[in-house]
Design a protein around this motif. Structure first.
Motif, PDB file in Angstrom:
ATOM      1  N   VAL A 288       0.829   3.938  -1.444  1.00  0.00           N
ATOM      2  CA  VAL A 288       0.724   3.767  -2.663  1.00  0.00           C
ATOM      3  C   VAL A 288       1.506   3.347  -3.691  1.00  0.00           C
ATOM      4  N   SER A 289       2.861   3.621  -3.781  1.00  0.00           N
ATOM      5  CA  SER A 289       4.058   3.581  -4.221  1.00  0.00           C
ATOM      6  C   SER A 289       4.904   2.681  -4.220  1.00  0.00           C
ATOM      7  N   THR A 290       5.145   2.216  -2.445  1.00  0.00           N
ATOM      8  CA  THR A 290       6.004   1.574  -1.679  1.00  0.00           C
ATOM      9  C   THR A 290       5.395   0.186  -2.201  1.00  0.00           C
ATOM     10  N   SER A 291       3.847   0.730  -1.528  1.00  0.00           N
ATOM     11  CA  SER A 291       3.173  -0.816  -1.317  1.00  0.00           C
ATOM     12  C   SER A 291       2.497  -1.332  -2.565  1.00  0.00           C
ATOM     13  N   ILE A 292       2.618  -1.137  -3.735  1.00  0.00           N
ATOM     14  CA  ILE A 292       2.339  -1.767  -4.682  1.00  0.00           C
ATOM     15  C   ILE A 292       3.809  -2.313  -5.741  1.00  0.00           C
ATOM     16  N   THR A 293       4.323  -1.665  -5.002  1.00  0.00           N
ATOM     17  CA  THR A 293       5.651  -2.362  -6.187  1.00  0.00           C
ATOM     18  C   THR A 293       6.955  -3.335  -5.157  1.00  0.00           C
ATOM     19  N   ILE A 294       7.502  -2.916  -3.514  1.00  0.00           N
ATOM     20  CA  ILE A 294       7.870  -3.620  -2.654  1.00  0.00           C
ATOM     21  C   ILE A 294       6.848  -4.484  -1.650  1.00  0.00           C
ATOM     22  N   GLY A 295       5.636  -3.968  -2.603  1.00  0.00           N
ATOM     23  CA  GLY A 295       4.587  -5.419  -1.658  1.00  0.00           C
ATOM     24  C   GLY A 295       4.511  -6.614  -2.035  1.00  0.00           C
ATOM     25  N   LEU A 296       4.670  -5.981  -3.237  1.00  0.00           N
ATOM     26  CA  LEU A 296       3.694  -7.008  -4.166  1.00  0.00           C
ATOM     27  C   LEU A 296       4.794  -8.183  -4.418  1.00  0.00           C
ATOM     28  N   ILE A 297       6.248  -8.254  -3.524  1.00  0.00           N
ATOM     29  CA  ILE A 297       7.212  -8.980  -3.935  1.00  0.00           C
ATOM     30  C   ILE A 297       6.832 -10.380  -3.338  1.00  0.00           C
ATOM     31  N   ASP A 298       6.446 -10.266  -2.771  1.00  0.00           N
ATOM     32  CA  ASP A 298       5.530 -11.285  -1.659  1.00  0.00           C
ATOM     33  C   ASP A 298       4.748 -11.433  -1.041  1.00  0.00           C
ATOM     34  N   ASP A 299       3.053 -11.562  -1.421  1.00  0.00           N
ATOM     35  CA  ASP A 299       1.981 -11.931  -1.924  1.00  0.00           C
ATOM     36  C   ASP A 299       1.392 -11.945  -0.170  1.00  0.00           C
ATOM     37  N   ARG A 300       2.006 -13.545   0.516  1.00  0.00           N
ATOM     38  CA  ARG A 300       1.384 -13.008   1.468  1.00  0.00           C
ATOM     39  C   ARG A 300       1.869 -11.853   2.385  1.00  0.00           C
ATOM     40  N   GLN A 301       2.109 -10.877   2.106  1.00  0.00           N
ATOM     41  CA  GLN A 301       2.927  -9.640   2.886  1.00  0.00           C
ATOM     42  C   GLN A 301       2.700  -8.731   2.134  1.00  0.00           C
ATOM     43  N   ALA A 302       1.952  -8.835   1.189  1.00  0.00           N
ATOM     44  CA  ALA A 302       0.613  -7.425   0.874  1.00  0.00           C
ATOM     45  C   ALA A 302      -0.047  -6.613   1.694  1.00  0.00           C
ATOM     46  N   PRO A 303       0.364  -5.609   1.560  1.00  0.00           N
ATOM     47  CA  PRO A 303      -0.902  -4.947   1.751  1.00  0.00           C
ATOM     48  C   PRO A 303      -1.434  -3.832   1.288  1.00  0.00           C
ATOM     49  N   LEU A 304      -2.818  -3.553   2.199  1.00  0.00           N
ATOM     50  CA  LEU A 304      -4.377  -3.749   1.420  1.00  0.00           C
ATOM     51  C   LEU A 304      -4.153  -2.721   0.234  1.00  0.00           C
ATOM     52  N   THR A 305      -3.825  -1.696   0.535  1.00  0.00           N
ATOM     53  CA  THR A 305      -3.548  -0.854  -1.174  1.00  0.00           C
ATOM     54  C   THR A 305      -2.691  -1.095  -2.284  1.00  0.00           C
ATOM     55  N   ALA A 306      -1.601  -2.676  -1.735  1.00  0.00           N
ATOM     56  CA  ALA A 306      -0.796  -4.059  -3.003  1.00  0.00           C
ATOM     57  C   ALA A 306      -2.142  -4.595  -3.478  1.00  0.00           C
ATOM     58  N   ILE A 307      -2.803  -5.046  -2.899  1.00  0.00           N
ATOM     59  CA  ILE A 307      -3.795  -6.319  -3.226  1.00  0.00           C
ATOM     60  C   ILE A 307      -5.792  -5.249  -4.132  1.00  0.00           C
ATOM     61  N   MET A 308      -5.613  -4.214  -3.629  1.00  0.00           N
ATOM     62  CA  MET A 308      -6.012  -2.865  -3.946  1.00  0.00           C
ATOM     63  C   MET A 308      -5.545  -2.693  -5.714  1.00  0.00           C
ATOM     64  N   PHE A 309      -4.463  -2.352  -6.202  1.00  0.00           N
ATOM     65  CA  PHE A 309      -3.846  -2.321  -7.101  1.00  0.00           C
ATOM     66  C   PHE A 309      -3.825  -3.903  -8.168  1.00  0.00           C
ATOM     67  N   ASP A 310      -3.634  -4.758  -7.066  1.00  0.00           N
ATOM     68  CA  ASP A 310      -3.270  -5.715  -8.002  1.00  0.00           C
ATOM     69  C   ASP A 310      -5.136  -6.063  -8.583  1.00  0.00           C
ATOM     70  N   TYR A 311      -5.624  -6.023  -7.573  1.00  0.00           N
ATOM     71  CA  TYR A 311      -7.129  -6.859  -8.626  1.00  0.00           C
ATOM     72  C   TYR A 311      -7.761  -5.149  -9.464  1.00  0.00           C
ATOM     73  N   LEU A 312      -7.407  -4.155  -9.655  1.00  0.00           N
ATOM     74  CA  LEU A 312      -7.988  -3.131 -10.658  1.00  0.00           C
ATOM     75  C   LEU A 312      -6.871  -3.513 -11.975  1.00  0.00           C
ATOM     76  N   THR A 313      -5.665  -3.603 -11.401  1.00  0.00           N
ATOM     77  CA  THR A 313      -5.313  -3.863 -12.547  1.00  0.00           C
ATOM     78  C   THR A 313      -5.223  -5.080 -13.581  1.00  0.00           C
ATOM     79  N   GLY A 314      -5.670  -6.308 -12.725  1.00  0.00           N
ATOM     80  CA  GLY A 314      -6.239  -7.268 -13.541  1.00  0.00           C
ATOM     81  C   GLY A 314      -5.965  -8.259 -12.921  1.00  0.00           C
ATOM     82  N   GLY A 315      -4.928  -8.515 -12.058  1.00  0.00           N
ATOM     83  CA  GLY A 315      -3.640  -9.114 -11.437  1.00  0.00           C
ATOM     84  C   GLY A 315      -4.687 -10.727 -11.451  1.00  0.00           C
TER      85      GLY A 315
END
Ligand SMILES: Nc1ncnc2c1ncn2[C@@H]1O[C@H](COP(=O)(O)OP(=O)(O)O)[C@@H](O)[C@H]1O
Ligand SMILES: [Mg+2]
Lengths: 364, 608
Positions: B540-567
């Motif tokens: 989770v930790s690096t995925s939702i931080t570093i991983g969200l720098i570029d949406d196209r390269q985001a991993p699964l947990t990053a978009i899970m976080f994004d969806y949940l936090t209202g992105g």
């Protein structure tokens, strides 16, 4: 075949000095045994020769080649490990063929040599077995076969028989000797069993606490132990405490209680009157002295304590007037009774005198 | 001394130093050191020097004041509201500021988890009762990783409008319970983390030589006195390890604060400030300072534990041979506790994982009961662009990371296990410490180092080239300890003389590794790699931080976080996210089953 030379080799593990300034010269083609109590540094010495440990100081030579820091796989030794170290995922055949495959021999040649060595160690028919399907003795032979099949320049054996039962041990040691004689490989054999060492070796190095105490043929170390440790470690010995009273004809005379004993000084160049010494006499050196015989030195008169018929001799414990005890082996035909007084003699060349106290800890 | 003699003796010095190492070993040591230095030590050092360089040390004093530390706190921990004859009990919180809130919450979670974990470990290791094997399996369930969603289920159960308030209301019982805010977060984390203490303490307890307890009993100690004077003290290494991990996990947890809408804790503040750092491409001081606090706690605890457990090895004094721990039948009171407290509590702890499945397979879960069984969420994951791309990304990252992990872990485990030299010693610590370094802090450090610092503009710069490579590096470092431990355990089973026999016959080091070592421990490497794979997928930790720098390269947990936090405009993606979590859950179950079959080892990954 090579000559192996250790020059002032020392190895420390933290504070423990496992090998302490050891120099050895192992001759081409001989069986050389390193003998000593457990923990004295035998394995470490062997591992330094194999290249698994590197000394803190000193050098190791194979003939004229300095191999002190050479990698183990470039030394051309072959080792038989105490636990055999057979690879459990390989069959007997693959275990033995491993070293040959590394040498990139043709397949046919490999098969021929494995067959040869299997015959040599008597394992024909077990090629396809895995090590865990073999008895201890068979595993031992596989380990031996794996080592000798590569025709090593030095064969290293670390207590190879210690995991076998007594009977098998004697048979295997005879086989190892006859194999070695046939192949003529320089062999370094480590053991803590003095009988084993005496029976197989051309020469023996006796080690204690990391140091080599004496090197010599089995007869030499038995007959002329150069220090008290060797004298007490090899064979059975009586150790008596005495005090120097004089010297004649190159022999020193010491008093033990009221008796006078003359013998050869072994571990120092000279002694002075009044020095405390240790007098070592092997039980079998004694002979009976008739009551009417008159002698003033090297006669011990004592009370017969326990005696035991051992078979080839009679073992008698004599208590000397000053309370010291000696064990004496006499002809099994000797007639004695407990409590009687017995006179035994010993010739001066069988009496060894030592100045320095240094012996095996668990001496009885 | 002549010049020639000098160089000769220098040559001998080098031969002496290098004698134990082959070239391959040196490569292994260099690779391990380089990897850990570059992606673990350097980022943490960057974190350490950043405040003085980028922010100014005088600025640090603001962290002693609100909103970071608040003495004039407001709020109430428990409120009882009576309205229209019905009682409403609300567990809430008192805001002490970001830093204190975190320490209060994590301390409470640790205390609760420790009490529960020790009690259940004692029951499991010393008592024999019907249903024990079932319980043994049940306690594992809360440890199954379902990123974020399990906390949402906890919220659904006892949060505002949850089952604990709705069911009593529907039934007209005249009361309802709500656990919200920091209280809810604490409860949810306790449900998640107590089994960690349990596992560590249990394994300590079954290693205690039974004769030690028998001796004490013999001298008259019984019941609780025996427990307090012998069993517990001897299990303290397990307690210390378990409790420490719980504290660290709680401190950096994001799931529960998100679900319970608590933004005033360190983990959330770090994520927020990293996010704004990413947006404006400039470092936000919160990320640095709060990360540093987390790292300090983690490192101090780790070093203390290492020292303490080292000193306490006597607890494991193994008298030759094996023994079975002493077990006895529980008395009446103990039975009451087991069946009326322990079983219900464990069942309660499992509800989040079960709830994840409920969310994943239903259309909606608004009232008490969910409605409309569906597989649409799964279909959506595989067909819609964004989730399927994220899933693919995660699989690629995990495969790449695991490939590197296999090399890194095998190298470091081999070097540490076989070479107890000065050169190998630092690797021992470096290879285990990623387990305890908070991922958010590492993420901050990595962003400083590779995004803003000396490595700006290199292929690892997440702003310049996207986060993929840096993510893989971070995953590799963070999740390698699982494989390292498996390989290390395997190596302990392979006697060194097996390798020496090969070296002795003329095999080089690499030949020895490939013909002797790998065939013998390949299975350990494989199962270790599987475990790392799962944890990378769930990271989770690096995925939702570093991983969200570029949406196209985001991993699964990053978009899970994004969806949940209202992105994506609202929180209604919970069912979809639950479906993603179920996929991760499925992979985990598969791996657990496989490693169980292959290694016959219990699921006990989490421990130091
Ligand atoms: N790898 C090692 N690390 C630390 N100490 C060792 C190591 N190998 C041997 N020693 C110590 O060195 C001494 C000699 O050991 P060793 O050579 O195995 O003796 P032996 O083979 O004669 O029984 C012992 O005190 C042993 O504990
Ligand atoms: Mg030995």
């Amino acid at each position: 075949m090579v000559e192996v030379r250790l020059e002032n080799v020392s190895k420390r593990f933290g504070k423990v000095v496992a090998v302490d300034n050891v120099s050895l010269d192992i001759l081409n083609g001989e069986i050389f045994t390193i003998l000593g109590p457990s923990g004295c540094g035998k394995t470490t010495t062997l591992r330094i020769i194999a290249g698994f440990e590197f000394p803190n100081s000193g050098r190791v030579f194979f003939d004229e080649r300095d191999v002190t820091f050479e990698k183990p796989y470039r030394r051309g030794t072959a080792m038989v490990f105490q636990n055999y170290a057979l690879w459990p995922h390989m069959t007997v055949y693959d275990n033995i063929a491993y070293g040959l495959k590394l040498r990139k021999l043709p397949k046919e040649e490999i098969r021929r040599r494995v067959k040869w060595v299997l015959e040599l160690v008597g394992l024909v028919g077990l090629e396809k077995r895995f090590p865990l399907q073999l008895s201890g003795g068979q595993q031992q032979r596989v380990a031996l076969a794996r080592a000798i099949v590569v025709e090593p320049s030095v064969l290293l054996l670390d207590e190879p028989l210690s995991n076998l039962d007594a009977k098998l041990r004697i048979r295997m040691r005879e086989e190892i000797v006859s194999l070695q004689r046939r192949l003529g490989i320089t062999t370094i054999y480590v053991t803590h069993d003095q009988e084993e060492a005496m029976s197989i070796s051309d020469r023996i190095a006796i080690m204690n606490q990391g140091r080599v105490y004496q090197v010599g043929s089995p007869i030499e170390v038995y007959m002329n132990p150069r220090n008290l440790f060797v004298a007490t470690f090899i064979g059975r010995s009586n150790v008596l405490k005495g005090r120097i009273v004089g010297a004649t004809n190159g022999l020193y005379v010491a008093s033990v209680g009221t008796q006078r004993v003359s013998g050869i000084l072994m571990d120092e160049s000279r002694l002075s009157v009044g020095d405390e010494v240790f007098i070592v006499i092997r039980p079998e050196s004694f002979f009976l002295v008739e009551d009417n015989e008159v002698r003033s030195v090297n006669v011990f008169e004592g009370k017969v304590g326990l005696f035991m018929f051992i078979g080839s001799f009679l073992q008698v414990k004599l208590e000397l007037p000053d309370g010291q005890k000696v064990t004496v082996y006499l002809s099994p035909k000797t007639k004695i009774t407990q409590g009687e007084t017995l006179k035994v003699g010993v010739s001066p060349e069988d009496v060894k005198i030592y100045k320095t106290l240094e012996w095996e800890d668990d001496l009885e | 001394m002549t010049n020639k003699g000098h160089s000769r003796s220098q040559h001998r010095l080098w031969s002496r130093i290098l004698a134990p190492y082959d070239r391959l070993i040196l490569v292994m040591i260099a690779f391990s050191l380089l990897a850990f230095m570059l992606f673990l030590v350097a980022p943490l050092v960057a974190l350490l020097i950043a405040p003085s360089r980028a922010i100014g040390l005088s600025y640090l004093s603001i962290y002693l004041n609100p909103p970071y530390i608040r003495i004039d706190s407001y709020g109430e921990w428990v409120k009882v509201i009576e309205r229209e004859g019905s009682v409403r009990i609300i567990f809430d919180w008192v805001d002490h500021g970001v830093i204190l809130n975190t320490f209060i919450a994590s301390s409470l979670v640790t205390v609760f988890s420790t009490i529960i974990g020790i009690s259940i470990a004692y029951i499991m290791s010393r008592l024999d009762f019907p249903g024990k094997n079932l319980l043994r399996v049940m306690v594992i369930v809360p440890l199954l990783y379902t990123p974020f969603v399990n906390a949402f289920v906890a919220f659904k159960i006892f949060g505002p409008g949850g089952l604990f308030s709705e069911i009593p209301r529907e039934l007209g019982l005249g009361f309802s319970i709500v656990v919200q805010g920091l209280s809810g977060m604490i409860l949810a984390q306790t449900m998640m983390f107590w089994p960690i203490v349990y596992l560590n303490v249990y394994s300590s307890m079954i290693q205690i030589d039974p004769s030690l307890e028998e001796q004490a009993e013999n001298l008259g100690a019984r019941g609780f006195k025996l427990f307090r004077t012998v069993t517990l003290p001897l299990s303290l290494p397990g307690v210390a390890a378990g409790a420490g991990i719980v504290f660290l996990f709680s401190m950096e947890d994001l799931a529960a604060p998100i679900a319970f809408k608590v933004s005033n804790v360190m983990s959330m503040k770090i994520v927020d400030s990293i996010k704004s750092s990413i947006t404006i491409e400039q470092l936000h001081p919160d990320a640095v300072v709060l990360s540093l606090i987390m790292v300090t706690v983690a490192v101090v605890w780790f070093l203390a534990l290492k020292k303490y457990v080292g000193l306490r090895q006597y607890a494991m004094i193994v008298r030759g041979g094996r023994w079975t721990p002493r077990t006895r039948k529980p008395g009446f009171l103990a039975k009451l506790v087991i069946y009326l407290v322990v079983f219900p509590w464990v069942l309660f702890s499992m509800t989040p994982q079960m709830g994840v499945l409920v969310y994943a397979f239903t259309e909606e879960w608004r009232g008490i009961l969910p409605s409309g069984f569906t597989l649409d969420h799964f279909a959506y994951i595989f067909t819609d662009d964004e989730p399927s791309r994220a899933l693919r990304n995660s699989l690629i990252y995990a495969s790449a990371a695991v490939a590197i992990i296999v090399i890194l872990s095998s190298s470091s485990a081999y070097v540490v296990n076989r070479f107890r030299t000065r050169l190998a010693q630092p690797i021992d610590t470096l290879a285990t410490i990623p387990l305890v370094i908070p991922g958010l802090a590492l993420a901050t450090g990595l962003i400083i180092l590779f995004g803003f610092g000396p490595f700006k503009g290199t292929p690892l710069d997440p702003f310049a080239f996207g986060p993929a490579l840096l993510l893989i590096a971070a995953y590799t470092i963070r999740k390698s300890p699982f494989t390292t431990r498996a390989v290390y355990a395997g190596l302990q089973q392979v006697h060194e003389s097996l390798e020496e026999a090969a070296l002795n016959l003329g095999a080089s080091r690499s030949k020895t590794l490939f013909s002797i070592v790998i065939p013998l421990i390949g299975i350990n490497v494989f199962s270790g790699a599987l475990i790392s794979f799962v944890y990378v997928m769930a990271e989770v930790s690096t995925s939702i931080t570093i991983g969200l720098i570029d949406d196209r390269q985001a991993p699964l947990t990053a978009i899970m976080f994004d969806y949940l936090t209202g992105g994506y405009g609202g929180g209604n993606f919970i069912n979809l996210v639950a479906a993603m979590a179920s996929l991760i859950l499925a992979v985990q179950l598969l791996v657990i089953t496989l490693t169980n079959i292959v290694l016959k080892q219990r699921y006990a990954f989490i421990g130091v």
